[in-house]
Design an enzyme around this catalytic site. Structure first.
Site, short mmCIF file in Angstrom:
data_model
loop_
_atom_site.label_atom_id
_atom_site.label_comp_id
_atom_site.label_asym_id
_atom_site.label_seq_id
_atom_site.Cartn_x
_atom_site.Cartn_y
_atom_site.Cartn_z
CG PHE A 240 -1.71 -1.28 1.37
CD1 PHE A 240 -2.58 -1.72 0.39
CD2 PHE A 240 -1.55 -2.05 2.51
CE1 PHE A 240 -3.27 -2.91 0.55
CE2 PHE A 240 -2.23 -3.25 2.66
CZ PHE A 240 -3.10 -3.68 1.68
CG LEU A 609 -5.77 -7.74 -17.44
CD1 LEU A 609 -4.38 -7.38 -16.90
CD2 LEU A 609 -5.69 -8.13 -18.91
CE LYS A 612 -12.32 -16.61 -8.03
NZ LYS A 612 -12.04 -18.04 -7.72
CD GLU A 685 -3.16 3.61 -6.01
OE1 GLU A 685 -2.42 4.06 -5.14
OE2 GLU A 685 -2.88 3.63 -7.22
#
Length: 725
Positions: A240, A609, A612, A685
């Protein structure tokens, strides 16, 4: 073969024309079984023969110099090996991409908790105890520890048109101030490093996000050539932003290992992470909006004050999204940096938008209230045709679709304040935006028969890199994903962008795509067909009226390496992810508790892409948005600046009880041909951006009062309700 590609024109959509059918699916992570079984070797888990243990000694004064270290004070403790001091070890962990110079050389102390030495012992416990008992003397200096008392540096404004004139003449004006506290990354894996020298070369196992940049940083720190450095970060337990740059644990482990001639492990306890790892700056924000009575924005200003250490170049880009989300005749954005003695500030997930949109989208919502308009209508009415500051056209933007589609799905038209006993129930919404980036990145793909290997120093910090690079390669080469091996986190491999800024998939994914595309050309040549006529599926190649198994066609290894970097598209078009967040909350009128009952994020972020992992990233961002709105608050003592909330017992991240079961994410179909060759955009983000504002706006709808000092903890909600009467 090697190929360098510059992104300077729209790209064909080759991934829509392949036939393997794995791109976009919710494929399980190849690394998942290792992680859930506890066998994934995170940094500190690696068994290392003969390893010594290091514990960082941290300053107990706010500013000054180390006058003396009494090594004799711990000399008799069992297991203690050495106390190591070195100016290279006490430097500030600069941001990986920024390459900013450190500001803590030698014996200078710049903030309470700054690393100043390393105690090395035979066990972790001995090192920890000795580090706590080591006697250190200081000379001290006065220092400002709060932004109010620090020296202020006012930056040049970003502006377009005449804001002041537009604001002064606006039919409706809104002028509000907001504050947000410091926040920390609080990654699950604490910062850790294991260093070992062989001759004049060092191998560092470390929890790092950007290996290519970290290798250069470590070589510079140690004063050696990059060819003498190898960094291994195959598994990273969250970052992060906190692991973008080289941390003190990594430098200390390398320096101690070289001096002692044996491997050294340095692991930060959680409290040390809070004390000396980069924080998100607190902010003070002023938002001014001017509009016509029918809701057309005529003036937008978003000014902010943030903080950092003296000499540090990073400043939280608070108004980043405010500058392009809506349009107006006059715009102005000014930042002030307060120089204080506190833990250095740096990038924390969604720097800028995570806190800036809490204030900005709250102000937009309050303006709608002043105008007597639906907040949805106000936002839709002010979507600009081009970038408001520089006039660049947007590449692909589905903000309006996210807003209207989300409103319909969430039942926005039926929103009304409800009372359920002591609970007031309301709905809120906010736009979401996060600019899209492409960072220079390289990857190599090897193909032998019907098995492929992807090699890049890209990292997987829990975001799903192992999965998506396998999917891209499998799709391009017509292979089942199980027949693709992905090797990551080794600085000896081609240098990638690293994980940060939501640019990892865009950058490393595009490099992998281009390398695989090169291999398609080599396969077509072997098959004797034009590459446009080649079909690769289920391990077989078809073209020129031939069909051959790859295992027969490619008996010897084929290799391709590709590099991609940003080009003219970033100058001619503005690429960003967009979305909309909706939240329903219940507020207890007596206790001030806020319970988020349901939440919806509708996002347009280019090609998905892996459905999940993308959904997981988006939900994770929304959870962080809840934390930013309701609970997260890093507290420093106003006397000496030391961190008070130094662990996860006192720094409250959103837990299971804070997150609704009904949390949905909807992805809109989108292809951004100006973004990169695989038409992707950042995900994680964007999930944060605006999410917390939707919660805060729901509180305002439910209670009729607004909170301006975030997070909206129960005491602040009660105070606002009492003030309302």
């Amino acid at each position: 073969m090697k190929d360098t590609f510059t992104m300077d024109c729209p790209q064909p959509r080759l991934l829509d024309e392949t036939h393997q059918g794995v791109i976009g699916t919710g494929m399980d992570r190849p690394d998942g079984p290792q992680k859930v079984s506890g066998t994934a070797p995170y940094t500190a888990d690696n068994p290392t023969e003969g390893v010594a243990h290091g514990a960082l000694v941290r300053a107990t004064v706010t500013r000054g110099r180390v006058a003396g270290i009494d090594r004799a004070s711990i000399a008799n403790l069992p297991g203690v090996i050495d106390v190591i001091t070195d100016p290279r070890m006490t430097r500030n962990p600069a941001q990986g991409m920024a390459g900013e110079a450190p500001v803590q050389p030698g014996d200078a102390v710049h903030y309470h908790g700054q690393p100043i030495a390393l105690v090395v012992a035979e066990t972790f416990e001995a090192a920890r105890d000795a580090a706590q008992r080591l006697k250190v003397t200081y000379t001290t200096e006065n220092a400002a520890v709060t932004p109010e008392n620090g020296e202020h540096e006012v930056g040049e404004p970003d502006a377009a048109g005449d804001f002041q004139r537009a604001f002064d003449s606006a039919e409706v004006q809104l002028d509000r101030e907001y504050t947000t506290p410091s926040q920390v990354s609080a990654a699950m894996e604490p910062h850790a490093a294991i260093a070992e020298w062989k001759g004049n070369e060092v191998t560092l196992r470390a929890a790092q996000q950007m290996v290519r940049f970290n290798k250069a940083e470590l070589a510079d720190t140690l004063g050696i050539d990059e060819s003498q450095v190898r960094i291994l970060s195959p598994f990273v337990g969250g970052g992060f932003g906190s692991k973008l740059g080289l941390g003190p644990e990594a430098a200390a482990a390398c320096i101690a290992s070289q001096k002692l001639g044996r491997p050294v492990r340095v692991v930060m306890p959680r409290q040390t992470v809070f004390d000396c790892v980069l924080r998100r700056s607190e902010t003070k924000q002023r938002v001014r909006l001017g509009a016509t009575k029918d809701g057309r924005l005529t003036a937008i200003s978003h000014d902010d004050q943030v903080s950092n250490l003296d000499g540090e170049g990073f400043a939280e880009p608070t108004s980043q999204a405010s500058q392009f989300l809506y349009g107006a005749d006059g715009l102005s954005f000014t930042q002030t940096v307060a120089r204080i003695a506190a833990t250095p500030a740096g990038s924390v997930r969604a720097p800028g938008e995570a806190v800036g949109m809490l204030a900005f989208e709250s102000a937009v919502d309050e303006l709608a209230q002043e105008l007597g308009m639906d907040p949805l209508e106000l936002r839709l009415k002010n979507i600009p045709a081009t970038h408001p500051l520089d006039g660049r056209p947007y590449s692909v933007r589905r903000l309006a679709d996210c807003l209207t589609g989300g409103a319909e799905r969430f039942g926005w038209k039926d929103r009304a304040v409800k009372r359920e006993g002591d609970w007031l129930v309301g709905m809120g919404m906010a736009s979401a935006a996060r600019s899209n980036m492409l960072v220079k990145s390289a990857a190599r793909v090897r193909l032998t028969g019907d098995r492929a290997v992807v090699e890049t120093d890209m990292t997987d910090i829990g975001t799903g890199t192992y999965a998506i690079l396998a999917q891209i390669t499998a799709e391009m080469l017509g292979l089942p994903p199980a027949q693709v091996e992905v090797r990551l986190g080794d600085s000896d491999l081609p240098g990638a962008s690293g994980s940060g800024g939501s640019f990892g998939a865009n950058s490393a994914g595009s490099a992998t795509f281009l390398a695989a595309k090169d291999l398609r050309g080599q396969i077509a040549e072997r098959l004797g067909c034009a590459v446009d006529d080649l079909t690769l599926q289920d391990g077989r190649a078809r073209g020129a009226n031939r069909e051959v198994a790859l295992s027969e066609l490619v008996e010897a290894e084929l290799t391709a390496e590709a590099t991609i970097e940003a080009g003219e598209t970033a100058e001619t078009h503005f690429s960003s992810g967009f979305g909309a967040h909706f939240a329903e909350v219940a507020v207890n009128e007596w206790t001030g508790e806020v319970r988020v009952r349901r939440m919806l994020g509708v996002m347009a972020m280019g090609r998905i892409l892996n459905e999940k992992t993308a959904r997981s990233q988006a939900i994770g961002g929304m959870v962080w948005g809840i934390g930013g709105a309701l609970t997260e608050e890093m507290v420093n003592d106003s006397r000496d600046g030391h961190v008070v909330t130094r662990d996860l017992a006192n720094y409250h991240v959103a837990a299971h009880a804070d997150v609704p079961r009904d949390m949905q994410v909807v992805f809109l179909e989108e292809r951004d041909d100006w973004a990169n060759p695989i038409q992707t955009k950042g995900i994680g983000e964007l999930g944060i951006s605006g999410a917390g504002a939707a919660v805060l706006n729901a509180i305002a709808h439910a209670t009729g009062v607004r909170i301006y000092d975030f997070p909206a903890t129960p005491d602040k909600v009660i105070a606002a309700l009492e003030a309302k009467g």
